[in-house]
Design an enzyme around this catalytic site. Structure first.
Site, PDB file in Angstrom:
ATOM      1  N   ARG A  44       0.862  -1.175   0.000  1.00 56.01           N
ATOM      2  CA  ARG A  44       0.000   0.000   0.000  1.00 56.01           C
ATOM      3  C   ARG A  44       0.901   1.228   0.000  1.00 56.01           C
ATOM      4  O   ARG A  44       2.068   1.163   0.421  1.00 56.01           O
ATOM      5  CB  ARG A  44      -0.939   0.010   1.201  1.00 56.01           C
ATOM      6  CG  ARG A  44      -0.234  -0.150   2.503  1.00 56.01           C
ATOM      7  CD  ARG A  44      -1.128  -0.211   3.708  1.00 56.01           C
ATOM      8  NE  ARG A  44      -0.326   0.277   4.828  1.00 56.01           N
ATOM      9  CZ  ARG A  44      -0.434   1.464   5.361  1.00 56.01           C
ATOM     10  NH1 ARG A  44      -1.324   2.314   4.913  1.00 56.01           N
ATOM     11  NH2 ARG A  44       0.348   1.850   6.347  1.00 56.01           N
TER      12      ARG A  44
ATOM     13  N   ARG B 235      -2.248  10.893   1.981  1.00 59.96           N
ATOM     14  CA  ARG B 235      -2.885  11.635   3.072  1.00 59.96           C
ATOM     15  C   ARG B 235      -3.564  12.876   2.511  1.00 59.96           C
ATOM     16  O   ARG B 235      -2.913  13.648   1.811  1.00 59.96           O
ATOM     17  CB  ARG B 235      -1.754  12.044   4.021  1.00 59.96           C
ATOM     18  CG  ARG B 235      -2.152  12.292   5.415  1.00 59.96           C
ATOM     19  CD  ARG B 235      -0.931  12.639   6.225  1.00 59.96           C
ATOM     20  NE  ARG B 235      -0.253  11.499   6.801  1.00 59.96           N
ATOM     21  CZ  ARG B 235       0.980  11.568   7.316  1.00 59.96           C
ATOM     22  NH1 ARG B 235       1.665  12.699   7.283  1.00 59.96           N
ATOM     23  NH2 ARG B 235       1.530  10.498   7.841  1.00 59.96           N
TER      24      ARG B 235
ATOM     25  N   ARG C  46      20.252  -6.538   0.902  1.00 53.48           N
ATOM     26  CA  ARG C  46      20.693  -5.374   0.135  1.00 53.48           C
ATOM     27  C   ARG C  46      21.665  -4.624   1.032  1.00 53.48           C
ATOM     28  O   ARG C  46      21.509  -4.604   2.257  1.00 53.48           O
ATOM     29  CB  ARG C  46      19.523  -4.435  -0.189  1.00 53.48           C
ATOM     30  CG  ARG C  46      18.634  -4.886  -1.295  1.00 53.48           C
ATOM     31  CD  ARG C  46      19.263  -4.851  -2.664  1.00 53.48           C
ATOM     32  NE  ARG C  46      19.455  -3.516  -3.205  1.00 53.48           N
ATOM     33  CZ  ARG C  46      20.243  -3.249  -4.248  1.00 53.48           C
ATOM     34  NH1 ARG C  46      20.947  -4.221  -4.828  1.00 53.48           N
ATOM     35  NH2 ARG C  46      20.375  -2.021  -4.702  1.00 53.48           N
TER      36      ARG C  46
ATOM     37  N   ARG D 252      19.442   9.344  -1.190  1.00 55.26           N
ATOM     38  CA  ARG D 252      19.116  10.497  -0.355  1.00 55.26           C
ATOM     39  C   ARG D 252      20.377  11.148   0.220  1.00 55.26           C
ATOM     40  O   ARG D 252      21.445  10.513   0.259  1.00 55.26           O
ATOM     41  CB  ARG D 252      18.154  10.131   0.763  1.00 55.26           C
ATOM     42  CG  ARG D 252      18.526   8.886   1.551  1.00 55.26           C
ATOM     43  CD  ARG D 252      17.410   8.543   2.534  1.00 55.26           C
ATOM     44  NE  ARG D 252      17.890   7.573   3.523  1.00 55.26           N
ATOM     45  CZ  ARG D 252      17.259   7.271   4.636  1.00 55.26           C
ATOM     46  NH1 ARG D 252      16.129   7.869   4.945  1.00 55.26           N
ATOM     47  NH2 ARG D 252      17.741   6.385   5.468  1.00 55.26           N
TER      48      ARG D 252
ATOM     49  N   GLU E  47      23.662   8.539   0.531  1.00 54.66           N
ATOM     50  CA  GLU E  47      23.379   7.118   0.757  1.00 54.66           C
ATOM     51  C   GLU E  47      23.174   6.414  -0.586  1.00 54.66           C
ATOM     52  O   GLU E  47      22.268   6.757  -1.343  1.00 54.66           O
ATOM     53  CB  GLU E  47      22.115   7.031   1.617  1.00 54.66           C
ATOM     54  CG  GLU E  47      21.798   5.652   2.112  1.00 54.66           C
ATOM     55  CD  GLU E  47      20.627   5.661   3.103  1.00 54.66           C
ATOM     56  OE1 GLU E  47      20.642   6.470   4.052  1.00 54.66           O
ATOM     57  OE2 GLU E  47      19.698   4.871   2.897  1.00 54.66           O
TER      58      GLU E  47
ATOM     59  N   TYR F 253      13.401  -7.103   8.762  1.00 56.22           N
ATOM     60  CA  TYR F 253      13.584  -5.684   9.020  1.00 56.22           C
ATOM     61  C   TYR F 253      12.717  -5.296  10.217  1.00 56.22           C
ATOM     62  O   TYR F 253      11.518  -5.563  10.240  1.00 56.22           O
ATOM     63  CB  TYR F 253      13.196  -4.806   7.816  1.00 56.22           C
ATOM     64  CG  TYR F 253      13.354  -3.356   8.195  1.00 56.22           C
ATOM     65  CD1 TYR F 253      14.590  -2.734   8.110  1.00 56.22           C
ATOM     66  CD2 TYR F 253      12.292  -2.631   8.750  1.00 56.22           C
ATOM     67  CE1 TYR F 253      14.770  -1.430   8.546  1.00 56.22           C
ATOM     68  CE2 TYR F 253      12.457  -1.327   9.186  1.00 56.22           C
ATOM     69  CZ  TYR F 253      13.701  -0.741   9.078  1.00 56.22           C
ATOM     70  OH  TYR F 253      13.878   0.538   9.520  1.00 56.22           O
TER      71      TYR F 253
ATOM     72  N   ASP G  26      11.971  -1.960  12.959  1.00 56.76           N
ATOM     73  CA  ASP G  26      12.281  -0.616  13.434  1.00 56.76           C
ATOM     74  C   ASP G  26      12.789  -0.722  14.868  1.00 56.76           C
ATOM     75  O   ASP G  26      12.608  -1.760  15.522  1.00 56.76           O
ATOM     76  CB  ASP G  26      11.027   0.262  13.381  1.00 56.76           C
ATOM     77  CG  ASP G  26      10.883   0.965  12.038  1.00 56.76           C
ATOM     78  OD1 ASP G  26      11.916   1.258  11.406  1.00 56.76           O
ATOM     79  OD2 ASP G  26       9.741   1.222  11.634  1.00 56.76           O
TER      80      ASP G  26
HETATM   81  C1  FAD Z   1      19.580   2.317   6.793  1.00 57.56           C
HETATM   82  C2  FAD Z   1      18.698   2.011   7.960  1.00 57.56           C
HETATM   83  C3  FAD Z   1      17.903   3.008   8.483  1.00 57.56           C
HETATM   84  C4  FAD Z   1      17.073   2.723   9.582  1.00 57.56           C
HETATM   85  N1  FAD Z   1      16.281   3.727  10.055  1.00 57.56           N
HETATM   86  C5  FAD Z   1      15.464   3.485  11.097  1.00 57.56           C
HETATM   87  C6  FAD Z   1      14.596   4.518  11.583  1.00 57.56           C
HETATM   88  O1  FAD Z   1      14.570   5.643  11.075  1.00 57.56           O
HETATM   89  N2  FAD Z   1      13.793   4.220  12.633  1.00 57.56           N
HETATM   90  C7  FAD Z   1      13.776   2.985  13.229  1.00 57.56           C
HETATM   91  O2  FAD Z   1      13.025   2.777  14.192  1.00 57.56           O
HETATM   92  N3  FAD Z   1      14.600   2.004  12.794  1.00 57.56           N
HETATM   93  C8  FAD Z   1      15.438   2.214  11.747  1.00 57.56           C
HETATM   94  N4  FAD Z   1      16.267   1.217  11.294  1.00 57.56           N
HETATM   95  C9  FAD Z   1      16.266  -0.095  11.985  1.00 57.56           C
HETATM   96  C10 FAD Z   1      17.272  -0.170  13.153  1.00 57.56           C
HETATM   97  O3  FAD Z   1      18.567   0.034  12.667  1.00 57.56           O
HETATM   98  C11 FAD Z   1      17.164  -1.565  13.801  1.00 57.56           C
HETATM   99  O4  FAD Z   1      15.881  -1.779  14.307  1.00 57.56           O
HETATM  100  C12 FAD Z   1      18.140  -1.829  14.958  1.00 57.56           C
HETATM  101  O5  FAD Z   1      19.339  -1.161  14.841  1.00 57.56           O
HETATM  102  C13 FAD Z   1      18.395  -3.318  15.039  1.00 57.56           C
HETATM  103  O6  FAD Z   1      19.123  -3.662  16.209  1.00 57.56           O
HETATM  104  P1  FAD Z   1      19.764  -5.113  16.345  1.00 57.56           P
HETATM  105  O7  FAD Z   1      20.330  -5.213  17.700  1.00 57.56           O
HETATM  106  O8  FAD Z   1      18.782  -6.146  15.923  1.00 57.56           O
HETATM  107  O9  FAD Z   1      20.887  -5.192  15.216  1.00 57.56           O
HETATM  108  P2  FAD Z   1      22.259  -4.412  15.026  1.00 57.56           P
HETATM  109  O10 FAD Z   1      22.125  -2.998  15.377  1.00 57.56           O
HETATM  110  O11 FAD Z   1      22.740  -4.757  13.677  1.00 57.56           O
HETATM  111  O12 FAD Z   1      23.221  -5.089  16.110  1.00 57.56           O
HETATM  112  C14 FAD Z   1      23.812  -6.333  15.914  1.00 57.56           C
HETATM  113  C15 FAD Z   1      25.221  -6.260  16.489  1.00 57.56           C
HETATM  114  O13 FAD Z   1      25.789  -7.580  16.500  1.00 57.56           O
HETATM  115  C16 FAD Z   1      27.141  -7.482  16.164  1.00 57.56           C
HETATM  116  N5  FAD Z   1      27.575  -8.800  15.660  1.00 57.56           N
HETATM  117  C17 FAD Z   1      27.060  -9.463  14.602  1.00 57.56           C
HETATM  118  N6  FAD Z   1      27.718 -10.630  14.426  1.00 57.56           N
HETATM  119  C18 FAD Z   1      28.659 -10.700  15.417  1.00 57.56           C
HETATM  120  C19 FAD Z   1      29.658 -11.647  15.750  1.00 57.56           C
HETATM  121  N7  FAD Z   1      29.825 -12.743  15.020  1.00 57.56           N
HETATM  122  N8  FAD Z   1      30.459 -11.408  16.806  1.00 57.56           N
HETATM  123  C20 FAD Z   1      30.309 -10.265  17.537  1.00 57.56           C
HETATM  124  N9  FAD Z   1      29.382  -9.335  17.249  1.00 57.56           N
HETATM  125  C21 FAD Z   1      28.564  -9.538  16.202  1.00 57.56           C
HETATM  126  C22 FAD Z   1      27.181  -6.393  15.114  1.00 57.56           C
HETATM  127  O14 FAD Z   1      28.478  -5.841  14.995  1.00 57.56           O
HETATM  128  C23 FAD Z   1      26.161  -5.405  15.658  1.00 57.56           C
HETATM  129  O15 FAD Z   1      26.766  -4.425  16.470  1.00 57.56           O
HETATM  130  C24 FAD Z   1      17.065   1.444  10.169  1.00 57.56           C
HETATM  131  C25 FAD Z   1      17.870   0.430   9.626  1.00 57.56           C
HETATM  132  C26 FAD Z   1      18.651   0.710   8.520  1.00 57.56           C
HETATM  133  C27 FAD Z   1      19.466  -0.404   7.917  1.00 57.56           C
END
Ligand code: FAD
Length: 378
Positions: free
Chosen positions: A175, A179, A252, A283, A303, A351, A353
């Site tokens: 979708r 707005r 990606r 962007r 980016e 994915y 947030d």
């Molecule tokens: C470009 C982009 C923009 C985004 N914008 C938004 C936004 O505007 N608003 C929003 O709410 N969310 C946003 N997000 C989503 C947000 O980034 C995630 O929800 C959040 O950061 C995920 O946290 P996580 O702990 O799951 O993963 P991560 O932050 O990826 O943490 C995982 C960690 O594990 C570590 N790790 C992995 N493998 C190993 C290993 N083998 N040994 C040791 N360490 C390891 C990594 O180094 C990393 O530090 C965005 C994401 C992206 C990609």
């Protein structure tokens, strides 16, 4: 607890999932060790300080949620400002407000009332006769018509996915929110903002008094790490955890290019999308605007979407049929593990947030601790 083990919990990954889980465990008096292969904690919400500005190192992050408990939770570590995400889009020499709203419709067609805008969109859609869209282009056209699609969706989406919109499946766009008010607020959630002083303050608050070791990869020595703790919380890539035995999950990737500009205000907004196909980046982020910065210089980041290969950062999971089937096989193995909890975007191949990650970490922690902390029945 096994008294030969030094820690109750080994947490692999200091991103939001790992940090929230560690915080909850620490609060209950559990001894935690957090490891991360990067040279900083915080995962993808990490900010790098350049020219006194918090640069969102892994892409622009705007916190938003409808959940008061999660909003109060993050605000208990750091106060959030009143930032509202209102991106603009540039297509050739025209500028449009996003998300698609009355301002955008005025800029496109000079219509001023919701009735005129609705009529214009219906007219565009009606002329196309697209009842069963078979690809992303047809799907988007059937939802918003030709003008919005060609100026604001086509080029941006093709750059994001590295493929023509006619080769992309229609399900990518379920979708397209349209707005009919003059409202440029990208999100419709009740709570929104940026941590005052940057996201590192949130990470630091979560990980306060918890041992964190950086620049250590769990897979370089997994037996030794596993032997240190009773339970492992794994937030890395699930396919890597199982040695890619069913193949690699695809993503990606993105490339970020910073520039320091000798001006106090480069583009007047934190997020400007470039929707033309021929401009290689999607962007430009001007980070100081997230925190209403008044520094004399500014930092911008272009980016660029990138094809992912195993040495690049995995940003967006490709949840198509092929990858979903592979993921399900890994998930089935993960569900049988007793000493490991898998969580976060990489282990769940999804994915999320930030507010969803926090919600998921709090839920997994509370489920886990309610079982192990249950009083023994007499
Ligand atoms: C470009 C982009 C923009 C985004 N914008 C938004 C936004 O505007 N608003 C929003 O709410 N969310 C946003 N997000 C989503 C947000 O980034 C995630 O929800 C959040 O950061 C995920 O946290 P996580 O702990 O799951 O993963 P991560 O932050 O990826 O943490 C995982 C960690 O594990 C570590 N790790 C992995 N493998 C190993 C290993 N083998 N040994 C040791 N360490 C390891 C990594 O180094 C990393 O530090 C965005 C994401 C992206 C990609």
């Amino acid at each position: 607890m096994d008294y030969n083990k030094q820690y109750d919990y080994l947490i692999v990954g200091s991103g939001l999932f790992g940090a929230v889980f560690a915080h909850e465990a620490h609060k209950l008096g559990k001894k935690c060790l957090v490891i991360d292969k990067r040279n900083h904690s915080g995962g993808n919400i990490y900010c790098e300080n350049i020219e006194g500005i918090n640069v969102h190192r892994y892409g622009a992050h705007i916190f938003h949620t409808n959940d008061k408990t999660i909003w109060d939770y993050v605000n208990s570590f750091v106060e959030f400002n009143r930032y509202i995400n209102s991106p603009v889009a540039i297509y050739k020499d025209e500028l449009f407000n996003l998300p698609f709203n009355m301002n955008t419709f005025y800029q496109l067609w000079k219509v001023k009332t919701p009735a005129e805008a609705k009529e214009k969109i219906q007219e565009e859609i009606g002329n196309l006769n697209l009842e069963n869209p078979s690809n992303l282009e047809e799907q988007a056209l059937s939802l918003v018509g030709k003008d919005i699609y060609e100026k604001l969706i086509k080029g941006y989406t093709e750059k994001q996915w590295g493929r023509s919109a006619t080769e992309l499946p229609s399900f990518i766009i379920n979708r397209l929110p349209v707005r009919f008010t003059y409202d440029n607020n990208y999100f419709s959630d009740k709570y929104q903002g940026i941590p005052i002083g940057g996201y590192n303050k949130l990470t630091e608050g979560l990980l306060k008094d918890i041992e964190v070791r950086l620049e250590v990869n769990y897979f370089d020595n997994r037996e030794e790490w596993d032997a240190m703790a009773d339970q492992v919380i794994f937030t890395g890539k699930i396919d890597e955890y199982y040695n890619y035995e069913f193949g690699q999950l695809e993503y990606r990737s993105l490339k970020f290019e910073d520039e320091i500009k000798d001006t106090d205000n480069f583009q007047g907004n934190a997020v400007v999308n470039y929707t033309e196909r021929d401009i290689p980046y999607t962007r430009i982020i001007e980070h100081k605007h997230f925190e209403f910065g008044t520094q004399p210089k500014t930092v911008i980041t272009k980016e660029y979407p990138l094809e992912w290969t195993s040495e690049k950062e995995p940003y967006y999971p490709i949840n198509d049929k092929k990858n979903t089937e592979v993921f399900k096989k890994y998930q089935a193995l993960a569900q049988q593990e007793t000493g490991v909890i898998f969580g976060g975007r990489l282990a769940e191949y999804r994915y999320y947030d930030m507010h969803q990650i926090i919600g998921s970490a709090l839920k997994k922690a509370s489920d886990h601790f309610s079982v192990i902390e249950k009083p023994v029945e007499q």
